[in-house]
Design a protein around this motif. Structure first.
Motif, mmCIF file in Angstrom:
data_model
loop_
_atom_site.group_PDB
_atom_site.id
_atom_site.type_symbol
_atom_site.label_atom_id
_atom_site.label_comp_id
_atom_site.label_asym_id
_atom_site.label_seq_id
_atom_site.Cartn_x
_atom_site.Cartn_y
_atom_site.Cartn_z
ATOM 1 N N ILE A 39 0.847 -1.204 0.000
ATOM 2 C CA ILE A 39 0.000 0.000 0.000
ATOM 3 C C ILE A 39 0.880 1.252 0.000
ATOM 4 C CG2 ILE A 39 -1.697 1.331 1.327
ATOM 5 C CD1 ILE A 39 -2.744 -1.319 2.446
ATOM 6 N N GLY A 40 1.951 1.199 0.798
ATOM 7 C CA GLY A 40 2.837 2.358 0.922
ATOM 8 C C GLY A 40 3.493 2.723 -0.394
ATOM 9 N N LEU A 41 3.946 1.713 -1.137
ATOM 10 C CA LEU A 41 4.600 1.981 -2.423
ATOM 11 C C LEU A 41 3.606 2.591 -3.409
ATOM 12 C CD1 LEU A 41 7.080 1.866 -4.207
ATOM 13 C CD2 LEU A 41 6.479 -0.485 -4.820
ATOM 14 N N GLU A 107 4.951 7.770 3.143
ATOM 15 C CA GLU A 107 5.748 8.977 3.342
ATOM 16 C C GLU A 107 7.248 8.659 3.366
ATOM 17 O OE1 GLU A 107 3.553 11.133 2.327
ATOM 18 O OE2 GLU A 107 4.128 12.609 3.839
ATOM 19 N N ILE A 108 7.598 7.491 3.908
ATOM 20 C CA ILE A 108 9.007 7.073 3.891
ATOM 21 C C ILE A 108 9.481 6.897 2.444
ATOM 22 C CG2 ILE A 108 10.580 5.165 4.427
ATOM 23 C CD1 ILE A 108 8.947 4.705 7.012
ATOM 24 N N PHE A 109 8.683 6.191 1.661
ATOM 25 C CA PHE A 109 9.053 5.959 0.257
ATOM 26 C C PHE A 109 9.095 7.268 -0.532
ATOM 27 C CE2 PHE A 109 7.602 1.246 0.102
ATOM 28 C CZ PHE A 109 8.888 0.838 0.400
ATOM 29 N N ARG A 110 8.096 8.100 -0.304
ATOM 30 C CA ARG A 110 8.063 9.360 -1.050
ATOM 31 C C ARG A 110 9.334 10.166 -0.781
ATOM 32 N NH1 ARG A 110 5.829 14.835 -0.530
ATOM 33 N NH2 ARG A 110 5.382 14.432 1.658
ATOM 34 N N GLY A 111 9.699 10.255 0.488
ATOM 35 C CA GLY A 111 10.912 10.989 0.844
ATOM 36 C C GLY A 111 12.147 10.396 0.199
ATOM 37 N N PHE A 144 14.893 2.495 -2.327
ATOM 38 C CA PHE A 144 14.653 1.441 -1.333
ATOM 39 C C PHE A 144 15.810 1.365 -0.348
ATOM 40 C CE2 PHE A 144 11.729 -1.015 -4.399
ATOM 41 C CZ PHE A 144 10.607 -0.467 -3.795
ATOM 42 N N LYS A 145 16.998 1.489 -0.887
ATOM 43 C CA LYS A 145 18.180 1.410 -0.047
ATOM 44 C C LYS A 145 18.156 2.509 1.012
ATOM 45 C CE LYS A 145 22.856 1.557 -1.349
ATOM 46 N NZ LYS A 145 23.858 1.249 -2.382
ATOM 47 N N PRO A 150 14.603 4.031 8.013
ATOM 48 C CA PRO A 150 13.281 4.405 8.533
ATOM 49 C C PRO A 150 12.255 3.261 8.474
ATOM 50 C CG PRO A 150 13.713 5.539 6.455
ATOM 51 C CD PRO A 150 14.990 4.894 6.882
ATOM 52 N N LEU A 151 12.408 2.358 7.503
ATOM 53 C CA LEU A 151 11.483 1.219 7.452
ATOM 54 C C LEU A 151 11.693 0.304 8.651
ATOM 55 C CD1 LEU A 151 11.345 0.032 3.726
ATOM 56 C CD2 LEU A 151 9.537 1.115 5.060
ATOM 57 N N GLY A 152 12.948 0.147 9.065
ATOM 58 C CA GLY A 152 13.252 -0.668 10.240
ATOM 59 C C GLY A 152 12.563 -0.104 11.468
ATOM 60 N N ASN A 153 12.620 1.200 11.564
ATOM 61 C CA ASN A 153 11.971 1.900 12.649
ATOM 62 C C ASN A 153 10.457 1.641 12.646
ATOM 63 O OD1 ASN A 153 12.465 3.592 14.787
ATOM 64 N ND2 ASN A 153 11.858 5.427 13.643
ATOM 65 N N GLN A 154 9.875 1.732 11.458
ATOM 66 C CA GLN A 154 8.437 1.537 11.305
ATOM 67 C C GLN A 154 8.045 0.101 11.644
ATOM 68 O OE1 GLN A 154 6.554 4.206 10.669
ATOM 69 N NE2 GLN A 154 4.776 2.905 11.055
#
Lengths: 222, 257
Positions: A39-41, A107-111, A144-145, A150-154
């Motif tokens: 969904i995020g992507l 938002e992580i991906f967008r950034g 992605f890299k 931030p994904l780990g955090n999420q």
């Protein structure tokens, strides 16, 4: 005997009785995050789309989901939808976690996509690549890299948030703690066990994410 | 050394009445330019004169609001499908290389062949090695761009563009981001290409390259082509005062008299 009002020796004794529940926690977190990544992507690409209605739709989704509590979203899916469709507790929890985390992951991906130098897109286009191909081959792998930390955090946040699934009777760690507490009246001991389980799982996740970060660094070495 | 020219009579690129605005600022004011197959055209001019923008308009990385561009006699329209096709025939080399950092050197060179031209991987690899050999970097094939020097990066970028077998090569200040000692290796690869008959459109501040390699030099000033001439004429007897003023600033003082 003890100076403390609690019998801490039950912690090691009862510890592994929580293993099944921990597995449920992992399961709903894993599938919830997987759904959230998809969904995020989609939502991130939507936010970057030049087509106005797609952009507005993604923006609305992120606005609504980030602005309301996960618990409300979970109850809407589990209780609120019953007049139309009945969803079991576990799928409800997975869907709620997925939709909720999807907004943050978007938002992580967008950034991270926006942080990739525009020259990369231009170089790809100059070879004759379509916009989509350039995104897929050139921009997204680099984005992605950058998204990994931030994904780990999420992911850790999602793991802990999965405890809310106890409110709709998913037999995960938190519910197990409450049940064991009320049947033995040893709430402190049981919730300490629950806390230790979460701590072990979040530590393992941090470790794994750290390893992934290291692995992805190969192309950065000077 | 006598300069060899591969210039032919066949027009390969034609730009007609090109106009481009950034907001209210008119950066290209009615540009007309014709390039023959095999010709090397060097565009010089102060920063802000529109020379980079012109080059970027040729392969539509910038969209000009008015004017027509013909490649190989065919009008190029701002239509995605046709653009992707046309861009394959126009190799672009950027000031900041823009190599793909997540791919090895040879991966960069193979990328267009495999994912645009749909060439089988082993065939693309063989060809990529040949091209890397041509720019003197076949020994760096399997390492990442982060591990090589700026001059080497730019040579890989040239190889990446050449892999698409372009009819025209566009160079956007290819040596401006390099340390002085690395400029030579890139210019020598470019000279090599020119000697093999490649059609080239080069924006540069390297007057040596313009003098030695160009068939024609174009001086741009405030969005117009103010003067165009052979390098001999341009550097010895420019007609326009602004050209003279620009050349005086950029060329070292002559001490041969």
């Amino acid at each position: 005997m003890s100076i403390l009002p609690w019998d801490l020796t039950v912690i090691p004794q009862r510890f592994f009785q929580f293993a099944d529940a921990a597995l449920y926690t992992l399961q709903i977190t894993f599938f919830g995050i997987l759904l959230g990544l998809i969904i995020g992507l989609v939502a991130a690409l939507g936010r970057l789309s030049k087509r106005q209605w797609i952009n507005s739709l993604s923006r609305a989704y992120i606005f609504l989901i980030r602005g309301t509590p996960l618990l409300v979203q979970l109850f809407i899916i589990y209780y609120g939808l019953t007049s139309i469709v009945t969803i079991d507790p576990i799928p409800s929890a997975i869907i709620a976690l997925g939709i909720h985390n999807g907004a943050y992951i978007a938002e992580i991906f967008r950034g991270s996509i926006q942080s990739i130098d525009y020259g990369q897109m231009e170089a790809a286009r100059s070879l004759g690549m379509t916009q989509g191909k350039a995104m897929q081959r050139i921009v997204l792998p680099q984005a992605f890299k950058r998204a990994v930390p931030p994904l780990g955090n999420q992911l850790i946040i999602a793991l802990k948030d999965s405890s809310l699934a106890s409110t709709i009777a998913v037999p995960e760690l938190m519910l197990k703690g409450r049940q064991m507490g009320s049947s033995s009246f040893m709430y402190m001991e049981m919730f300490l066990i629950v806390g230790i389980w979460y701590l072990i799982m979040t530590s393992l996740l941090s470790f794994v994410m750290h390893r992934i970060e290291q692995r992805l660094k190969v192309s950065d070495h000077d | 050394m006598t300069k060899q020219t591969h210039k032919t009579d066949e027009t390969i690129l034609k730009i007609e009445h090109l106009k481009k605005w950034f907001g209210d600022l008119e950066v290209l004011k009615d540009i007309n330019l014709e390039v023959k197959r095999g010709e090397v055209v060097v565009i010089i001019g102060a920063s802000g004169s529109g020379k980079s923008t012109l080059l970027r308009c040729v392969n539509f990385l910038e969209k000009a609001q008015k004017g027509k561009i013909y490649v190989d006699g065919k009008r190029v329209k701002q239509q995605e499908k046709q653009l992707n096709k046309v861009r394959q025939g126009l190799g672009m080399v950027f000031q900041h290389f823009n190599l793909f950092p997540h791919m090895t050197v040879i991966g960069n060179v193979m990328e267009g062949m495999v994912h645009v031209k749909k060439m089988p991987k082993d065939k693309a690899r063989t060809k990529a090695l040949e091209i890397l050999e041509q720019v003197g970097l076949s020994d760096k094939a399997d390492i990442y761009p982060a591990m090589i020097s700026g001059g080497q990066k730019q040579r890989v970028a040239i190889a990446r563009a050449l892999a698409m077998e372009p009819e025209i090569m566009l160079f956007d200040e290819p040596t401006s981001a390099l340390d002085p000692e690395l400029v030579g290796e890139v210019l020598s690869v470019m000279t090599d290409l020119a000697n093999k008959g490649m059609t080239m459109l080069v924006v540069t501040h390297e007057m040596w390259f313009a003098k030695e390699v160009a068939d024609r030099v174009i001086f741009m000033d405030e969005g117009v082509i103010l003067e165009e001439a052979s390098p001999e004429e341009m550097f010895s007897a420019p007609k326009e005062e602004r050209t003279l003023a620009f050349l005086k600033q950029i060329l070292p003082p002559q001490d041969d008299e």
